[in-house]
Structures are given as structure tokens and as C-alpha cells.
Design an enzyme around this catalytic site. Structure first.
Site, PDB file in Angstrom:
ATOM      1  N   LYS A 219      38.957  38.873  40.588  1.00  0.00           N
ATOM      2  CA  LYS A 219      37.505  38.483  41.890  1.00  0.00           C
ATOM      3  C   LYS A 219      38.584  38.190  43.328  1.00  0.00           C
ATOM      4  CE  LYS A 219      37.248  34.403  40.249  1.00  0.00           C
ATOM      5  NZ  LYS A 219      37.845  34.244  39.509  1.00  0.00           N
TER       6      LYS A 219
ATOM      7  N   ARG B 160      31.046  26.793  40.933  1.00  0.00           N
ATOM      8  CA  ARG B 160      31.426  26.268  39.907  1.00  0.00           C
ATOM      9  C   ARG B 160      30.728  25.949  39.278  1.00  0.00           C
ATOM     10  NH1 ARG B 160      37.668  28.094  41.934  1.00  0.00           N
ATOM     11  NH2 ARG B 160      38.208  29.305  39.865  1.00  0.00           N
TER      12      ARG B 160
ATOM     13  N   ARG C 175      50.751  37.667  35.918  1.00  0.00           N
ATOM     14  CA  ARG C 175      49.923  37.534  38.034  1.00  0.00           C
ATOM     15  C   ARG C 175      51.898  37.549  38.362  1.00  0.00           C
ATOM     16  NH1 ARG C 175      44.869  34.912  40.197  1.00  0.00           N
ATOM     17  NH2 ARG C 175      45.842  33.011  38.682  1.00  0.00           N
TER      18      ARG C 175
ATOM     19  N   ARG D 211      52.232  31.499  40.002  1.00  0.00           N
ATOM     20  CA  ARG D 211      51.883  30.129  40.345  1.00  0.00           C
ATOM     21  C   ARG D 211      51.267  29.166  38.826  1.00  0.00           C
ATOM     22  NH1 ARG D 211      45.689  31.824  41.870  1.00  0.00           N
ATOM     23  NH2 ARG D 211      44.544  30.272  40.600  1.00  0.00           N
TER      24      ARG D 211
ATOM     25  N   ARG E 202      41.155  26.179  32.276  1.00  0.00           N
ATOM     26  CA  ARG E 202      40.225  26.918  33.718  1.00  0.00           C
ATOM     27  C   ARG E 202      39.275  28.181  32.159  1.00  0.00           C
ATOM     28  NH1 ARG E 202      44.741  30.429  36.178  1.00  0.00           N
ATOM     29  NH2 ARG E 202      43.406  31.178  38.046  1.00  0.00           N
TER      30      ARG E 202
END
Ligand code: AP5
Length: 221
Positions: free
Chosen positions: A13, A88, A127, A162, A173
Site C-alpha cells: 500500500k 481498519r 523490508r 521496523r 498484524r
């Protein structure tokens, strides 16, 4: 255009929203970026949100709704926005509806970026994000590596992982998305505003797919 961008954590996203912002000049509002900025700056909201974010839980609705509604009231967002990471939960979706209705608006489209769970686990584990708050470029150690290991191509700052990209937080998540956020996609589905777009393939391929969908909905560059 008033757009909501949904999809599993790691679906792409943020990567795609930045490209759509560059192409269509549409205002990109990322609730993840907003929360991380408040955590970095140590604001009262950031301090309250930090433990939830670190372990991969959703930040309480009251905090998120106030933050987003305030942001949508800013001048640059009045003509349209691409909302990435919000709503969400059902409560957030209803709060957004009320806020838009009060201003005489509705959502034009909800784009769901569709990627399988095993692909997003790989994307999140690899990531790396630029540590410079003014840059925040995204990389992936294998599929989108920087030219110099550990350094941002754009600004040379150190790349970071992160906290919520560690395995246990990724698992939480994904659970949160399947338990709560999928219900929000169904809620919008009943209104006929949802477009599901495959997020599998190269960044450029996915970008082209999204551009076509947005052009069909009336977006122009
Ligand atoms: P947030 O930052 O919104 O996290 P998220 O939804 O989990 O999304 P991500 O940023 O992890 O992934 P993404 O889909 O943007 O993927 P990306 O483009 O980076 O939220 C973080 C936290 O804040 C939440 O967990 C929660 O605690 C809190 N929060 C935020 N909003 C909230 C709300 N509304 N309510 C309550 N709490 C909230 O890509 C991922 C990786 O894949 C990158 O390495 C990228 O380079 C790579 N990649 C991207 N596209 C491709 C591709 N096509 N091929 C190969 N690799 C790719």
C-alpha cells in the site's frame, strides 16, 4: 477523488500510494506514517500508541479517529485524498462515513490490494526503510535492494528495520487484518465501491494496474 486503500500489512500500500501520489498528485494520508511520526516526536498520542504499534496490535479507535478526522479537515485534503491504513475497524469506517457525510461527501472508491499471506510475510521480513523522516523510502533486501547495502539510494541515510516487522508482530498484524479489517472490506463491498486489484508482480506492474482502475474511476493526471 476520495479513496480508501486497503490490503494486508506488506501488500504494498505504502509503495503504491507514493507512486499514485506522484502520478495523480492525490494527497496521500498514511495512518501508519502519522503514528510513527508522533512516536518519533514523543507526543502524547505517540506515547499512548507506541506499545500497540510495537507488538503489532491496532491502536485504539478513539486515538485513530480523532487523528484522521483532524487531518481530513486540513486544506490540502478537502478536494480529495488517498487514505492508506484507515479505516481498519467497523467503528473507524462508521466514523469516516459520519465525517464525510457532515461535509456532504462520500467515498468514490475503496481499492483492496490483494496479496497472499505468505507473500506479505516475505515482503515484511525483508523490508528496510530509510531512517531519515523526510525520506522514508522503502526497500526490500532481496527484491528491491539499495545500491549500497544498508544505505538509502535517495539520501544516503541508514536503512532500518521496523520493530513491527519482527516475526511475532507480523503474525499479530496478519491476525488483526483477518479478524477486523476484512469485515470493513465486506462492509464497503455491500455498497459496490470496492475494486480488488492484484498486488502480485513487480512494483511497476501493480502500479499500472492501479492506474487503470483509477483512470476508469475518473482520476486524471
Ligand atoms: P501501517 O504502517 O499502516 O502498516 P501496515 O498496514 O501493516 O502496512 P505496511 O506499512 O506494513 O505495509 P504496506 O502495505 O504499506 O507495504 P509496503 O509498501 O511498505 O501501520 C502500522 C501500525 O500502525 C499498525 O500495525 C497499527 O499498530 C497502527 N495503525 C495504523 N493505522 C491504524 C488504524 N487505522 N487503526 C489502528 N491502528 C493503526 O511494502 C512492504 C515491503 O514489500 C517493502 O519492503 C516493499 O519494498 C516491498 N514491496 C512492495 N511492493 C512490492 C512488489 N510488488 N514486489 C516485491 N516487493 C514489494
Amino acid at each position: 477523488m476520495r479513496l480508501v486503500f486497503m490490503g494486508l500489512p506488506g501488500a504494498g500500500k505504502g509503495t503504491q500510494a507514493k507512486l499514485l501520489h506522484e502520478h495523480f498528485r492525490i494527497v496521500h494520508i498514511s495512518t501508519g506514517d502519522m503514528i510513527r511520526e508522533r512516536i518519533r516526536s514523543g507526543t502524547p498520542t505517540g506515547l499512548k500508541a507506541e506499545p500497540y504499534v510495537a507488538c503489532g496490535d491496532l491502536v485504539p479507535d478513539a486515538i485513530m479517529v480523532d487523528m484522521v478526522i483532524e487531518r481530513l479537515g486540513e486544506p490540502d485534503a478537502r478536494a480529495g485524498f488517498l487514505l492508506d491504513g484507515f479505516p481498519r475497524t467497523q467503528a473507524q469506517a462508521e466514523a469516516l462515513d459520519r465525517s464525510l457525510a457532515a461535509a456532504g461527501h462520500t467515498l468514490d472508491a475503496v481499492i483492496v490490494l490483494d496479496v497472499p499471506d505468505d507473500t506479505v510475510v516475505d515482503r515484511l521480513s525483508g523490508r528496510r526503510t530509510c531512517g531519515n523522516p523526510n525520506c522514508q523510502a522503502n526497500y526490500h533486501v532481496r527484491t528491491i535492494p539499495p545500491k549500497i547495502e544498508g544505505k538509502c539510494d535517495r539520501c544516503g541515510s541508514t536503512l532500518l528495520q521496523r520493530d513491527d516487522d519482527k516475526p511475532e508482530a507480523i503474525r499479530r498484524r496478519l491476525q488483526q487484518y483477518h479478524r477486523q479489517t476484512e469485515e470493513v472490506a465486506k462492509y464497503y463491498g455491500t455498497r459496490g465501491v470496492v475494486s480488488k486489484v492484484s498486488g502480485v508482480g513487480s512494483v511497476e506492474m501493480v502500479h499500472q494496474r492501479l492506474r487503470e482502475v483509477l483512470v476508469n474511476k475518473g482520476c486524471s493526471a
